[in-house]
Design an enzyme around this catalytic site. Structure first.
Site, mmCIF file in Angstrom:
data_model
loop_
_atom_site.group_PDB
_atom_site.id
_atom_site.type_symbol
_atom_site.label_atom_id
_atom_site.label_comp_id
_atom_site.label_asym_id
_atom_site.label_seq_id
_atom_site.Cartn_x
_atom_site.Cartn_y
_atom_site.Cartn_z
ATOM 1 N N ASN A 51 0.830 -1.222 0.000
ATOM 2 C CA ASN A 51 0.000 0.000 0.000
ATOM 3 C C ASN A 51 0.863 1.271 0.000
ATOM 4 O O ASN A 51 0.334 2.375 -0.059
ATOM 5 C CB ASN A 51 -0.974 0.013 1.193
ATOM 6 C CG ASN A 51 -0.252 -0.019 2.535
ATOM 7 O OD1 ASN A 51 0.965 0.173 2.610
ATOM 8 N ND2 ASN A 51 -1.004 -0.254 3.599
ATOM 9 N N LEU A 52 2.166 1.091 0.090
ATOM 10 C CA LEU A 52 3.137 2.199 0.041
ATOM 11 C C LEU A 52 2.969 3.207 1.179
ATOM 12 O O LEU A 52 3.419 4.346 1.075
ATOM 13 C CB LEU A 52 3.112 2.915 -1.319
ATOM 14 C CG LEU A 52 3.534 2.057 -2.522
ATOM 15 C CD1 LEU A 52 3.489 2.884 -3.814
ATOM 16 C CD2 LEU A 52 4.935 1.460 -2.342
ATOM 17 N N TYR A 71 1.756 -5.157 19.480
ATOM 18 C CA TYR A 71 2.445 -5.590 18.254
ATOM 19 C C TYR A 71 2.782 -7.083 18.315
ATOM 20 O O TYR A 71 2.430 -7.857 17.422
ATOM 21 C CB TYR A 71 3.727 -4.761 18.039
ATOM 22 C CG TYR A 71 4.642 -5.358 17.005
ATOM 23 C CD1 TYR A 71 4.256 -5.383 15.664
ATOM 24 C CD2 TYR A 71 5.860 -5.942 17.364
ATOM 25 C CE1 TYR A 71 5.084 -5.969 14.702
ATOM 26 C CE2 TYR A 71 6.689 -6.519 16.414
ATOM 27 C CZ TYR A 71 6.299 -6.531 15.091
ATOM 28 O OH TYR A 71 7.106 -7.113 14.160
ATOM 29 N N PHE A 91 14.817 -11.964 14.876
ATOM 30 C CA PHE A 91 15.410 -11.155 15.937
ATOM 31 C C PHE A 91 15.662 -9.772 15.311
ATOM 32 O O PHE A 91 14.770 -9.273 14.645
ATOM 33 C CB PHE A 91 16.605 -11.903 16.562
ATOM 34 C CG PHE A 91 16.094 -12.985 17.504
ATOM 35 C CD1 PHE A 91 15.385 -14.087 17.013
ATOM 36 C CD2 PHE A 91 16.225 -12.868 18.876
ATOM 37 C CE1 PHE A 91 14.835 -15.052 17.871
ATOM 38 C CE2 PHE A 91 15.689 -13.828 19.734
ATOM 39 C CZ PHE A 91 15.000 -14.914 19.237
ATOM 40 N N HIS A 106 15.229 2.346 14.951
ATOM 41 C CA HIS A 106 16.167 1.249 15.192
ATOM 42 C C HIS A 106 17.584 1.736 15.462
ATOM 43 O O HIS A 106 18.029 2.746 14.924
ATOM 44 C CB HIS A 106 16.150 0.274 14.012
ATOM 45 C CG HIS A 106 14.850 -0.430 13.894
ATOM 46 N ND1 HIS A 106 13.995 -0.242 12.831
ATOM 47 C CD2 HIS A 106 14.217 -1.267 14.739
ATOM 48 C CE1 HIS A 106 12.913 -0.960 13.028
ATOM 49 N NE2 HIS A 106 13.014 -1.595 14.187
ATOM 50 N N PHE A 134 19.598 3.772 25.701
ATOM 51 C CA PHE A 134 18.484 3.560 26.635
ATOM 52 C C PHE A 134 18.883 2.590 27.748
ATOM 53 O O PHE A 134 18.618 1.401 27.661
ATOM 54 C CB PHE A 134 17.257 3.018 25.896
ATOM 55 C CG PHE A 134 16.692 3.953 24.859
ATOM 56 C CD1 PHE A 134 16.714 5.333 25.036
ATOM 57 C CD2 PHE A 134 16.096 3.442 23.702
ATOM 58 C CE1 PHE A 134 16.169 6.190 24.087
ATOM 59 C CE2 PHE A 134 15.550 4.288 22.752
ATOM 60 C CZ PHE A 134 15.591 5.668 22.939
ATOM 61 N N ARG A 140 14.310 2.348 28.235
ATOM 62 C CA ARG A 140 13.062 2.440 27.490
ATOM 63 C C ARG A 140 12.134 1.342 28.010
ATOM 64 O O ARG A 140 12.574 0.212 28.234
ATOM 65 C CB ARG A 140 13.366 2.224 25.998
ATOM 66 C CG ARG A 140 12.190 2.313 25.078
ATOM 67 C CD ARG A 140 12.617 2.241 23.616
ATOM 68 N NE ARG A 140 13.097 0.917 23.217
ATOM 69 C CZ ARG A 140 13.485 0.603 21.984
ATOM 70 N NH1 ARG A 140 13.485 1.532 21.018
ATOM 71 N NH2 ARG A 140 13.904 -0.611 21.702
ATOM 72 N N GLY A 163 9.835 -1.710 28.522
ATOM 73 C CA GLY A 163 9.605 -2.956 27.781
ATOM 74 C C GLY A 163 10.826 -3.557 27.124
ATOM 75 O O GLY A 163 10.704 -4.498 26.347
HETATM 76 N N1 UDP Z 1 18.314 1.543 21.549
HETATM 77 C C1 UDP Z 1 18.950 2.625 22.125
HETATM 78 N N2 UDP Z 1 18.737 3.871 21.593
HETATM 79 C C2 UDP Z 1 17.918 4.071 20.511
HETATM 80 C C3 UDP Z 1 17.269 2.950 19.917
HETATM 81 C C4 UDP Z 1 17.498 1.693 20.473
HETATM 82 O O1 UDP Z 1 19.690 2.492 23.107
HETATM 83 O O2 UDP Z 1 17.752 5.218 20.085
HETATM 84 C C5 UDP Z 1 18.522 0.189 22.121
HETATM 85 C C6 UDP Z 1 17.251 -0.483 22.608
HETATM 86 O O3 UDP Z 1 17.025 -0.179 23.965
HETATM 87 C C7 UDP Z 1 17.567 -1.963 22.379
HETATM 88 C C8 UDP Z 1 18.524 -1.966 21.184
HETATM 89 O O4 UDP Z 1 19.023 -0.624 21.092
HETATM 90 O O5 UDP Z 1 18.266 -2.481 23.478
HETATM 91 C C9 UDP Z 1 17.844 -2.316 19.875
HETATM 92 O O6 UDP Z 1 16.675 -1.522 19.749
HETATM 93 P P1 UDP Z 1 15.846 -1.447 18.402
HETATM 94 O O7 UDP Z 1 14.757 -0.445 18.618
HETATM 95 O O8 UDP Z 1 16.763 -1.248 17.243
HETATM 96 O O9 UDP Z 1 15.239 -2.916 18.229
HETATM 97 P P2 UDP Z 1 14.364 -3.807 19.257
HETATM 98 O O10 UDP Z 1 15.345 -4.685 19.967
HETATM 99 O O11 UDP Z 1 13.624 -2.882 20.162
HETATM 100 O O12 UDP Z 1 13.474 -4.577 18.341
#
Ligand code: UDP
Length: 323
Positions: free
Chosen positions: A33-34, A141, A169, A189, A208, A280, A282
């Site tokens: 769907n772009l 999600y 992963f 990411h 984080f 962060r 979760g």
């Molecule tokens: N992370 C971070 N700073 C950011 C984005 C991610 O420290 O701005 C950390 C996050 O807490 C996790 C890892 O990097 O431990 C990978 O996060 P990402 O969002 O890339 O993927 P996820 O593991 O959440 O699917």
């Protein structure tokens, strides 16, 4: 088998899978769907604009092409947004997939490979995480993806659906030749954000949490190259006659946030501005895969096991991106 419909084939992992399938002699049809996908990322001439919530658009694709199997990437995938707007996620990801399955079965297409996620496991009870690990997702999600895995099992019993759910992963890296790559708006990411901070496109990278129970205090994840994911999807399509079920896709190697930053500095030859900040919500301390099942069932093996090599492909894209 020849014609593969790639739902969401204009997205990050979908577009790399299309590239790989075409190199292997498959004919790909991309439907997207772009909303988040990029038309420039679609390397097949067979592109159809379609939306999972618009059944007529899906029917039109299946009427036009003789589809042998579907690879289904199309989903909303922002964990934080799924907590704020669960309706959007249940509707698009779950109702949308039910629509796709309706249209597939109406056209007698009974083979699907599906993008699932390690987020279906939730807070890990042990690592490395194998496929028998309990599944208790901690956000909407992850729950949408688990629901779809369960729907597949019922559809297999009742309608003979053949299905493989690939639980990824952390997808990372870009096409080695630089033709396509990762481009999300917004980007959340770690690796692309670190590279943007190095380039000066962002002020810094916020790490984080530095007080996790890991050797350097930062979170550990399993970064798997997108071309290794692409290969696994092709192998999964080829296994659908013999096997239905779920398979982890990871390297089995854990890399911390600090190690990612160090590797990115080495690859780019530049310093990354860093701000250490709060955890962060979760984020588990450690997530990495047991990947023996992928090796055994699919005959798959990740080519990229060195994090610097993975980041080099992402850096190359970051410097020369087309979209
Ligand atoms: N992370 C971070 N700073 C950011 C984005 C991610 O420290 O701005 C950390 C996050 O807490 C996790 C890892 O990097 O431990 C990978 O996060 P990402 O969002 O890339 O993927 P996820 O593991 O959440 O699917």
């Amino acid at each position: 088998m020849k014609n593969i419909l790639v739902m969401g084939g204009a997205g990050y992992i979908g577009s790399h899978t299309v590239k790989h399938l075409m190199q292997q002699g498959y004919n790909c049809i991309v439907a997207d769907n772009l909303i988040y996908g990029h038309k420039e990322a679609v390397l097949t001439p067979h592109f159809e604009k379609a939306d999972l919530l618009d059944k007529a658009s899906l029917n039109a694709v299946f009427d036009k092409y003789e589809i042998d199997a579907v690879i289904h990437f199309a989903a909303f995938a922002y964990v934080g947004e799924s907590v704020e707007k669960p309706q959007k996620y249940y509707e698009n990801n779950v109702v949308g997939t039910l629509n796709l399955l309706d249209v597939m079965l109406a056209h007698n297409v009974k083979k699907i490979v599906f993008s699932s996620t390690c987020a279906t496991y939730g807070e890990p009870v042990y690592v490395p995480i194998n496929e028998e690990h309990p599944q208790h997702p901690i956000n909407p999600y992850g729950r949408t993806k688990l629901m779809i895995e369960e729907i597949f099992q019922d559809y297999e019993r009742a309608y003979g659906l053949k299905h493989i759910a690939l639980r990824y992963f952390n997808a990372a890296g870009c096409s080695k030749d630089g033709e396509i790559g990762e481009s999300h708006t917004p980007e959340t990411h770690l690796i692309p954000l670190v590279l943007k901070a190095i380039k000066g496109e962002r002020k810094d990278i916020k790490v984080f949490g530095t007080d996790y129970d890991t050797p350097d205090g930062t979170c550990i994840r399993d970064y798997i190259h997108v071309e290794d994911l692409a290969q696994a999807h092709r192998l999964a399509v080829e296994k659908l006659d013999e096997y239905s079920g779920c398979i982890n896709l990871g390297t089995g190697i854990g890399t911390s946030v600090k190690e990612i930053i160090t590797a990115a500095e080495k690859v780019s030859g530049k310093k990354c501005p860093v701000e250490y900040s709060e955890r962060r919500a979760g984020d588990p301390a450690k997530l990495y895969a047991a990947n023996e099942k992928a090796k055994k069932i699919l005959g798959w093996k990740p080519e990229y096991t060195n994090i610097e090599e993975i980041i080099r492909t992402a850096w190359n894209w970051e410097l020369n991106k087309r979209f």
